[in-house]
Design an enzyme around this catalytic site. Structure first.
Site, PDB file in Angstrom:
ATOM      1  N   TYR A 126      10.485 -59.668 -54.510  1.00 49.07           N
ATOM      2  CA  TYR A 126       9.860 -60.971 -54.286  1.00 49.07           C
ATOM      3  C   TYR A 126      10.818 -62.073 -54.704  1.00 49.07           C
ATOM      4  O   TYR A 126      11.331 -62.081 -55.816  1.00 49.07           O
ATOM      5  CB  TYR A 126       8.576 -61.054 -55.098  1.00 49.07           C
ATOM      6  N   SER A 127      11.053 -63.024 -53.792  1.00 48.97           N
ATOM      7  CA  SER A 127      11.964 -64.129 -54.093  1.00 48.97           C
ATOM      8  C   SER A 127      11.444 -65.407 -53.459  1.00 48.97           C
ATOM      9  O   SER A 127      11.324 -65.500 -52.236  1.00 48.97           O
ATOM     10  CB  SER A 127      13.371 -63.836 -53.571  1.00 48.97           C
ATOM     11  N   ASN A 128      11.143 -66.396 -54.280  1.00 47.58           N
ATOM     12  CA  ASN A 128      10.670 -67.682 -53.772  1.00 47.58           C
ATOM     13  C   ASN A 128      11.714 -68.388 -52.925  1.00 47.58           C
ATOM     14  O   ASN A 128      11.373 -69.202 -52.066  1.00 47.58           O
ATOM     15  CB  ASN A 128      10.253 -68.562 -54.948  1.00 47.58           C
ATOM     16  N   SER A 147       1.688 -69.503 -54.716  1.00 46.23           N
ATOM     17  CA  SER A 147       2.254 -68.693 -53.633  1.00 46.23           C
ATOM     18  C   SER A 147       1.272 -68.357 -52.521  1.00 46.23           C
ATOM     19  O   SER A 147       1.672 -67.776 -51.515  1.00 46.23           O
ATOM     20  CB  SER A 147       2.840 -67.405 -54.193  1.00 46.23           C
ATOM     21  N   GLY A 192      -1.312 -66.401 -56.056  1.00 43.92           N
ATOM     22  CA  GLY A 192      -0.464 -67.553 -56.310  1.00 43.92           C
ATOM     23  C   GLY A 192      -0.590 -68.063 -57.729  1.00 43.92           C
ATOM     24  O   GLY A 192      -1.687 -68.133 -58.273  1.00 43.92           O
ATOM     25  N   GLN A 195      11.206 -75.377 -69.644  1.00 42.83           N
ATOM     26  CA  GLN A 195      11.183 -76.512 -70.562  1.00 42.83           C
ATOM     27  C   GLN A 195      11.813 -77.752 -69.936  1.00 42.83           C
ATOM     28  O   GLN A 195      11.375 -78.874 -70.201  1.00 42.83           O
ATOM     29  CB  GLN A 195      11.842 -76.179 -71.907  1.00 42.83           C
TER      30      GLN A 195
END
Length: 401
Positions: free
Chosen positions: A208-210, A109, A350, A174
């Site tokens: 927080y949101s990617n 990040s 990050g 996974q």
């Protein structure tokens, strides 16, 4: 990107069970023995940090590569008089090669400040309006399940106040590790997130949101006609001479000297080597590669006004509280934290499979970056010790009064 380390533990255990391991270490006892030596490398100014500061930094680096479980760690400290690098542990748990001072890491990040800087440059060029709706630049993209780009602004994307759900909540680690070299389209990642309702009304909270930065990267491409990585290279990497910084796209290799990247599937489990991964899974939210030297140069140039016009830099540094007890506040792709020696520093952190980075800079010319080649799977203290290392480095790099 930011990952939830504890939640990933079970998922990664499953990944091992289905045969995803890329490589395994020889055992934790080897790591602890090799991590005991902390070395100073390539100091260009002995006075850059005081003796006490180096002692504390060495202690923190040794914690990162022993108690916290990381194979290797690096910190670079810089002020106006020069720079110094400290390393600890190993870059490769099989060969026991030491961490090189010029190592490249995946920075997760820490990509976000680069993306935000390009968007704000476009604002300064009157090609983007901060408080305009996202719909203006990405028509029809943000739709469904209560998500609406017509009521979300560009500012809210950059500041994580959009309420958009985080794509990482709905990605299965996974599944990623079953095929770590697979390409992931940014629009597909956005659609995974938008299949779920928002977490709050736009502008009425912080989370927080990617997903926000996946959209910011798409916005750059729609406005400029070029991929966001090309704009970062043209506007930031080339002008600053960042020779160790890359926007890799689908490339799974890390150019130049670099440590292997590891995950620990579970407590006391052997390490998995996840160095080779297609970083399109992170895209504009976290795919970049860089070094401590380059990140310090970038952060220093950013906070001292070399990359943005004054009006846009003020907007970037206009923060809102995040609710974090350590005083963390978030601007536009850049966060501030108080220093124990007084004042604030600006930076970001990050995480991405195999690597973790934290860095910060002060407006008077001090920078520090810490990097570790383990994520997820370090102890709960890894994040705190990395933050403490950045703060210690910045405080000890203060100019003499």
């Amino acid at each position: 990107m930011v990952k939830r380390k504890r939640a990933l533990g079970g998922a990664l255990t499953l990944a091992v069970a289905v045969g995803v391991a890329v490589g395994v270490s020889a055992g934790n006892d080897v790591l602890r023995r090799d991590a005991a030596t902390v070395t100073a490398a390539g100091s260009t100014a002995a006075e850059s940090t005081g003796a006490a500061g180096h002692a504390r930094l060495r202690e923190l680096l040794q914690r990162l590569t022993t108690v916290d479980g990381g194979p290797g760690a690096l910190v670079e400290v810089r002020n106006r008089r020069g720079s110094s690098v400290l390393t600890s542990g190993v870059a490769d748990v099989k060969s026991h090669a030491p961490v090189r001072r010029d190592s490249r890491f995946r920075i997760g990040s820490m990509t976000k400040p680069f993306v935000a800087t390009v968007v704000l440059q476009l604002v300064g060029e009157h090609r983007v309006v901060l408080d305009a709706p996202v719909e203006r630049y990405l028509p029809g993209v943000v739709r469904g399940h209560g998500n609406d780009g017509r009521v979300i602004t560009v500012r809210q994307l950059l500041q994580h106040t959009s309420g958009l759900p985080d794509v990482l909540t709905y990605l299965s680690p996974q599944e990623i590790l079953k095929d770590p070299l697979a390409h992931h389209d940014t629009r597909d990642l956005v659609n995974i997130a938008l299949a779920h309702p928002p977490t709050f009304k736009p502008g009425h909270g912080w989370r927080y949101s990617n997903t926000n930065y996946l959209l910011a990267g798409m916005l750059i491409e729609n406005v400029t006609g070029h991929p966001y990585g090309e704009e970062i290279r043209r506007r930031i990497i080339t002008p600053l001479g960042l020779r160790e910084t890359y926007v890799p796209g689908d490339a799974s290799a890390i150019p130049g000297p670099h440590p292997r990247g590891y995950v620990r599937p579970g407590e006391d489990a052997p390490l998995m080597d996840i160095t080779a991964i297609n970083p399109s899974i992170a895209g504009p939210a976290g795919e970049m590669i860089s070094s401590g030297t380059d990140l310090n140069r970038f952060l220093g140039a950013l906070v001292r006004g070399r990359l943005l016009r004054p009006a846009q830099l003020r907007e970037m540094m206009r923060t809102r509280p995040t609710g974090n007890p350590d005083g963390r506040a978030y601007g536009l792709g850049l966060e501030s934290r108080p220093l124990p020696c007084g004042g604030l520093y600006w930076g970001h952190g990050g995480n991405i499979f195999g690597y973790e980075t934290a860095g910060g800079a002060t407006v008077d010319g001090r920078q520090a970056t810490v990097m570790v080649n383990l994520d997820p799977g370090g102890s709960d203290a890894q994040d705190e010790d990395m933050k403490a290392a950045v703060q210690t480095a910045l405080c000890e790099a203060r100019p003499a009064s």
